[in-house]
Motif scaffolding. Structure first.
Motif, mmCIF file in Angstrom:
data_model
loop_
_atom_site.group_PDB
_atom_site.id
_atom_site.type_symbol
_atom_site.label_atom_id
_atom_site.label_comp_id
_atom_site.label_asym_id
_atom_site.label_seq_id
_atom_site.Cartn_x
_atom_site.Cartn_y
_atom_site.Cartn_z
ATOM 1 N N THR A 242 12.144 4.451 -5.193
ATOM 2 C CA THR A 242 11.820 3.709 -3.987
ATOM 3 C C THR A 242 11.377 4.687 -2.995
ATOM 4 N N GLU A 246 7.284 5.125 -1.659
ATOM 5 C CA GLU A 246 7.279 4.763 -0.377
ATOM 6 C C GLU A 246 6.624 6.231 0.649
ATOM 7 N N LYS A 252 1.521 9.549 -0.237
ATOM 8 C CA LYS A 252 1.157 8.761 -1.124
ATOM 9 C C LYS A 252 -0.086 9.012 -1.915
#
Length: 337
Positions: A242, A246, A252
């Protein structure tokens, strides 16, 4: 049919599948301590073998993002150890993607059982990355750097050594501070087998000649290294995925690079390709699916993340049960929704 009903009734360990805050499957079986019949629980800490490579990869990528390392930095530049016949121009990227050709202390193409390593070299001596160097540092290259993909444990030992050199911290201390603590992974760490904390499962190997079990304490490293050996809980692994997805561990953009195909040929459709610290399998109905896995005597682990629907699955057994067979069932039933 629900996921629980798909799982083999003789499977011992945990099957944990979540989608966001929703638990799709929570199946807990088997004993953490067999003679005393102490059951496994969701809080049990399990050995995860080579799965720990993913943490080392994230650690390296963090240092690259911070400008303390570059993908093209070489072993000769980064380490001041005697490399002997190992090519000094092997890059960090080649180590990450198993294309370095460095001699593998556990070459799975020629050695079938990990515990064969300890016939002449006692496993209780393996407590740091440096302790593994005598097993491969004087051997010749397996192939020229960059020539092909071949899964390589020594490469990740060297990556962990690079983390230690760059940060002036033991690699597991770095991972604790910059990954486990960030993700709230309170049950994850690298523990010594003769100093295990609470709630750690023993790992059991079946002995067919006596029809009973023995633990794996003489079959694996006394403490994990860059090649693997972290103890984890299933909830911690879900938290890791997770936080990674995120962008809380890496940007990212770098996460996207980590979770896409960097090496391998995909000849084995189930094994797939390799990213950075993770395997990648083709998804015919969307974005490809990353996973990481581990296998040692008495240890089996696999965890996958589906970026298309956010499903995270974690399967682990402290009896070496076939987590891959059970994962295939989950994929057929739910994975490509």
């Amino acid at each position: 049919m629900g996921i629980k009903d798909m799982i083999d009734g003789e499977f011992r360990g945990i099957v944990y599948v979540v989608q966001g805050d929703k638990v799709l499957c929570e199946k807990v079986t088997g004993y953490a301590d067999l003679p005393n019949e102490v059951p496994n629980t969701l809080e049990t800490r399990f050995a995860s073998a080579s799965a720990g490579k993913v943490f080392v990869a994230v650690g390296i990528l963090q240092l690259i993002e911070q400008g303390k390392l570059q993908f093209n930095d070489t072993l000769g530049k980064l380490l001041d150890i005697e490399l002997n016949q190992i090519d000094r121009d092997i890059t960090v990227r080649q180590l990450l993607t198993h294309t370095s050709g460095v001699p593998d202390y556990f070459d799975e193409s020629i050695m079938s059982e990990y515990e064969e390593l300890w016939t002449d070299y006692p496993n209780y001596r393996i407590r740091h990355n440096d302790d593994l160097l005598p097993l491969f540092i004087t051997k010749p290259m397996m192939y020229p750097k960059g020539a092909k993909f071949q899964y390589n444990n020594s490469g990740y030992v060297l990556l962990a050594t690079i983390i230690e050199k760059v940060t002036d911290m033991y690699f597991d201390q770095y991972l604790q501070a910059h990954i486990f603590d960030v993700c709230g992974m309170k049950s994850t760490g690298y523990y010594e087998l003769d100093k295990l904390p609470s709630k750690c499962a023993n790992n059991y190997i079946y002995c067919s000649d006596t029809n009973d079990f023995r633990t794996n304490i003489y079959s694996v490293d006394a403490k994990g290294t860059g090649a693997g050996g972290a103890f984890i809980s299933v909830k911690d692994i879900a938290a890791f995925w997770t936080h990674l997805a995120e962008g809380k561990l890496l940007s990212k953009e770098l996460v996207s690079d980590m979770l896409c195909k960097q090496s391998g040929d995909g000849d084995d459709a189930e094994e797939g390709y390799y990213g950075y610290g993770v395997w990648i399998i083709d998804n015919p109905k969307g974005r490809d699916i990353p996973y990481f896995q581990g296998c040692d005597p008495g240890v089996s682990f696999i965890s996958e993340y589906n970026p298309n629907n956010g499903i995270i699955s974690v399967l682990v057994s402290n009896y070496g049960d076939n987590v891959w067979k059970e994962m295939r069932k989950i994929r057929r039933g739910y994975w490509y929704d």
